[in-house]
Design a protein around this motif. Structure first.
Motif, mmCIF file in Angstrom:
data_model
loop_
_atom_site.group_PDB
_atom_site.id
_atom_site.type_symbol
_atom_site.label_atom_id
_atom_site.label_comp_id
_atom_site.label_asym_id
_atom_site.label_seq_id
_atom_site.Cartn_x
_atom_site.Cartn_y
_atom_site.Cartn_z
ATOM 1 N N ASP A 109 -18.499 -12.890 -33.590
ATOM 2 C CA ASP A 109 -18.399 -12.353 -34.948
ATOM 3 C C ASP A 109 -17.321 -11.270 -34.982
ATOM 4 N N VAL A 110 -16.551 -11.266 -36.067
ATOM 5 C CA VAL A 110 -15.476 -10.299 -36.250
ATOM 6 C C VAL A 110 -15.552 -9.754 -37.670
ATOM 7 N N ALA A 111 -15.428 -8.451 -37.814
ATOM 8 C CA ALA A 111 -15.430 -7.827 -39.138
ATOM 9 C C ALA A 111 -14.476 -6.637 -39.125
ATOM 10 N N ILE A 112 -14.074 -6.222 -40.318
ATOM 11 C CA ILE A 112 -13.190 -5.067 -40.473
ATOM 12 C C ILE A 112 -14.010 -3.891 -40.970
ATOM 13 N N ARG A 134 -14.198 -13.188 -44.232
ATOM 14 C CA ARG A 134 -14.767 -12.248 -43.264
ATOM 15 C C ARG A 134 -15.289 -11.002 -43.973
ATOM 16 N N LYS A 135 -16.248 -10.345 -43.345
ATOM 17 C CA LYS A 135 -16.839 -9.146 -43.920
ATOM 18 C C LYS A 135 -15.906 -7.953 -43.738
ATOM 19 N N ILE A 136 -15.829 -7.151 -44.798
ATOM 20 C CA ILE A 136 -15.064 -5.916 -44.770
ATOM 21 C C ILE A 136 -16.005 -4.779 -45.172
ATOM 22 N N PHE A 137 -16.132 -3.796 -44.308
ATOM 23 C CA PHE A 137 -16.953 -2.625 -44.592
ATOM 24 C C PHE A 137 -16.006 -1.446 -44.798
#
Length: 222
Positions: A109-112, A134-137
């Motif tokens: 899993d990869v997220a920013i 992809r998820k960005i927080f």
């Protein structure tokens, strides 16, 4: 952890995009000039780094700590500077960071997790041709200023979202505050040398995992 993590969390500016850090620094300098404040280059740089990753108004409060009444006026200049088309002209993709992201996403899993605005990140990812959902927080979008970067809140949100423990994740950044935030969340920081920190300074800050760029990180863990 120098093995294979379950979750890779990425800062954006200085890790995936280059030129954006310098552009933000320039806008803060112009904001100070617009209100007649001239700090020495060393003091200005240090104060920007102190608040790096926080919202621009919080950042300006640090820069203008002797003149808090000027924050609103300086903020208008900063917003205009960042909103100008010229701001984005020199923001480029860090070479091979797109390949790195796609390589890692096949394995984990990869997220920013960034202090930049989510819509700015999405715009640049699209411009760079980095597709995918992809998820960005973004700590910029967090209402409570005490929970913005370098507070570990957004990293903790990412861990919860992916049902991952801190020991199973890494956070890839380029700034001193990235190290602070990662350690506060119990996550190992990985520093890449495509942004603010050089290898000497990263080692002085106690970082043991240092790579030339994001692609080097991907090669090591995939």
């Amino acid at each position: 952890m120098h093995g294979k993590p379950k979750l890779v969390l990425l800062d954006f500016d200085g890790v995936i995009a280059k030129g954006s850090n310098e552009a933000y620094f320039d806008c803060y300098h112009k904001a100070l000039e617009s209100v007649g404040v001239n700090l020495s280059p060393d003091v200005e740089h240090a104060r920007v780094l102190e608040g790096w990753g926080s919202r621009f108004d919080d950042q300006l409060k640090i820069l203008l700590q002797e003149n808090p009444e000027l924050v609103d006026q300086a903020g208008k200049t900063w917003v205009a500077c960042v909103g100008a088309p010229k701001f984005w002209e020199n923001v480029k993709l860090v070479p091979d960071s797109d390949k790195a992201i796609h390589l890692m996403e096949q394995k984990m899993d990869v997220a920013i997790v960034s202090g930049s605005r989510k819509d700015h990140i999405e715009m640049l990812l699209d411009r760079f041709g980095i597709d995918g959902d992809r998820k960005i927080f973004s700590s910029y979008d967090v209402a409570d200023p005490t929970l913005r970067k370098p507070n570990p809140y957004t990293l903790q949100l990412a861990l919860e979202h992916f049902s991952c423990s801190s020991s199973e994740a890494i956070y890839v950044g380029d700034m001193p505050n990235d190290i602070v935030m990662a350690r506060a969340a119990g996550i190992e920081p990985v520093i890449v040398l495509t942004g603010e920190l050089d290898e000497k300074r990263a080692k002085e800050l106690g970082v043991s995992w240092i790579e030339p760029d994001l692609f080097s990180v991907a090669q090591k863990i995939c």
